[in-house]
Design an enzyme around this catalytic site. Structure first.
Site, PDB file in Angstrom:
ATOM      1  N   CYS A  27       0.832  -1.207   0.000  1.00  0.00           N
ATOM      2  CA  CYS A  27       0.000   0.000   0.000  1.00  0.00           C
ATOM      3  C   CYS A  27       0.875   1.270   0.000  1.00  0.00           C
ATOM      4  O   CYS A  27       1.586   1.524  -0.965  1.00  0.00           O
ATOM      5  CB  CYS A  27      -0.996  -0.026   1.144  1.00  0.00           C
ATOM      6  SG  CYS A  27      -2.348   1.169   0.957  1.00  0.00           S
ATOM      7  N   GLU A  31      -2.685  -8.953   3.541  1.00  0.00           N
ATOM      8  CA  GLU A  31      -3.111  -9.437   4.857  1.00  0.00           C
ATOM      9  C   GLU A  31      -4.622  -9.358   5.033  1.00  0.00           C
ATOM     10  O   GLU A  31      -5.174  -9.938   5.971  1.00  0.00           O
ATOM     11  CB  GLU A  31      -2.394  -8.657   5.975  1.00  0.00           C
ATOM     12  CG  GLU A  31      -2.892  -7.269   6.225  1.00  0.00           C
ATOM     13  CD  GLU A  31      -2.454  -6.227   5.211  1.00  0.00           C
ATOM     14  OE1 GLU A  31      -2.855  -5.056   5.365  1.00  0.00           O
ATOM     15  OE2 GLU A  31      -1.709  -6.577   4.258  1.00  0.00           O
ATOM     16  N   HIS A  91      -3.870  -4.923  -0.104  1.00  0.00           N
ATOM     17  CA  HIS A  91      -3.471  -5.423   1.214  1.00  0.00           C
ATOM     18  C   HIS A  91      -3.539  -6.950   1.226  1.00  0.00           C
ATOM     19  O   HIS A  91      -4.619  -7.510   1.394  1.00  0.00           O
ATOM     20  CB  HIS A  91      -4.405  -4.866   2.292  1.00  0.00           C
ATOM     21  CG  HIS A  91      -4.208  -3.421   2.571  1.00  0.00           C
ATOM     22  ND1 HIS A  91      -3.252  -2.950   3.440  1.00  0.00           N
ATOM     23  CD2 HIS A  91      -4.838  -2.329   2.071  1.00  0.00           C
ATOM     24  CE1 HIS A  91      -3.307  -1.622   3.480  1.00  0.00           C
ATOM     25  NE2 HIS A  91      -4.252  -1.224   2.650  1.00  0.00           N
TER      26      HIS A  91
END
EC number: 4.3.2.10
Length: 213
Positions: A84, A195, A193
């Site tokens: 990001c 995650e 992202h």
């Protein structure tokens, strides 16, 4: 002695969610969240996450010496993953906050979505948020086990433009096409992202822990 993976802590970012996701897919590696430039330099691999304003990000990196540590790790040939704002900070310049010089690992520019027009001449809504497909721009070890056009989770108001074709590892469409992933040598960076991107994101993180550039 186990391999150390440093997740850079500069006071802003999805550090703990990134750290937890890495721990979930690690195979004997030690995941360390750190703001110590020497610890970053000593690590075997480095993850550079981030959210928030680029001006604040770059200012803290320079104040703490983490900017030099990141560049030293890259120069040493160790695998580095930007996420990001971590991806945006690796570019040459961002137009956010009236213009900010970034780390210059890539020659790309970071551009505000709201000033861009879509293919029909309309303004793009910001932020670009939610799940979107990523078209893989090349065969790369980081894409192992991930199908082309897999959806990843995005939250951002700025996008990377101006990369040379051989550095664009993936593209996403949001009214227009932008670089969703960039790579050169031992650096791989993503706008989304991982995650927060379910199984595909975990696979990408696992690939990073195995990647031997």
């Amino acid at each position: 002695m186990s391999e150390v993976v440093a997740v850079i802590d500069y006071g802003m970012g999805n550090l703990h969610s990134a750290g937890k996701a890495l721990e979930k897919v690690a195979s004997g590696q030690q995941i360390v969240i750190t703001g110590d430039p020497d610890q970053v330099r000593a690590a075997n691999r480095v993850v550079f996450p981030g959210v928030g304003a680029i001006r604040d990000c770059i200012a803290v990196l320079r104040e703490t010496g983490l900017d030099r540590a990141i560049l030293d790790v890259i120069a040493a040939g160790k695998p580095v993953l930007g996420i990001c704002v971590g991806m945006q900070a690796l570019m040459a310049r961002s137009e956010e906050n009236n213009g900010v010089d970034c780390l210059g690992v890539f020659g790309g520019q970071v551009t505000f979505f709201g000033e861009l027009q879509n293919d029909t001449g309309g303004r793009l809504k910001v932020p670009h948020m939610g799940w979107n497909q990523v078209r893989q721009g090349m065969a790369h070890p980081m894409w192992a086990g991930i199908a082309d056009n897999t959806r990843f989770y995005f939250v951002h108001s700025y996008c990377v433009t101006g990369l040379v074709d051989e550095e664009v590892a993936g593209r996403c469409d949001y009214g227009l096409s932008f670089a969703a992933a960039a790579t050169r040598k031992n650096v791989f960076a993503v706008q989304f992202h991982p995650e927060k991107s379910a199984d595909a994101g975990l696979t990408l993180l696992e690939n990073f822990l195995r990647w031997q550039p």
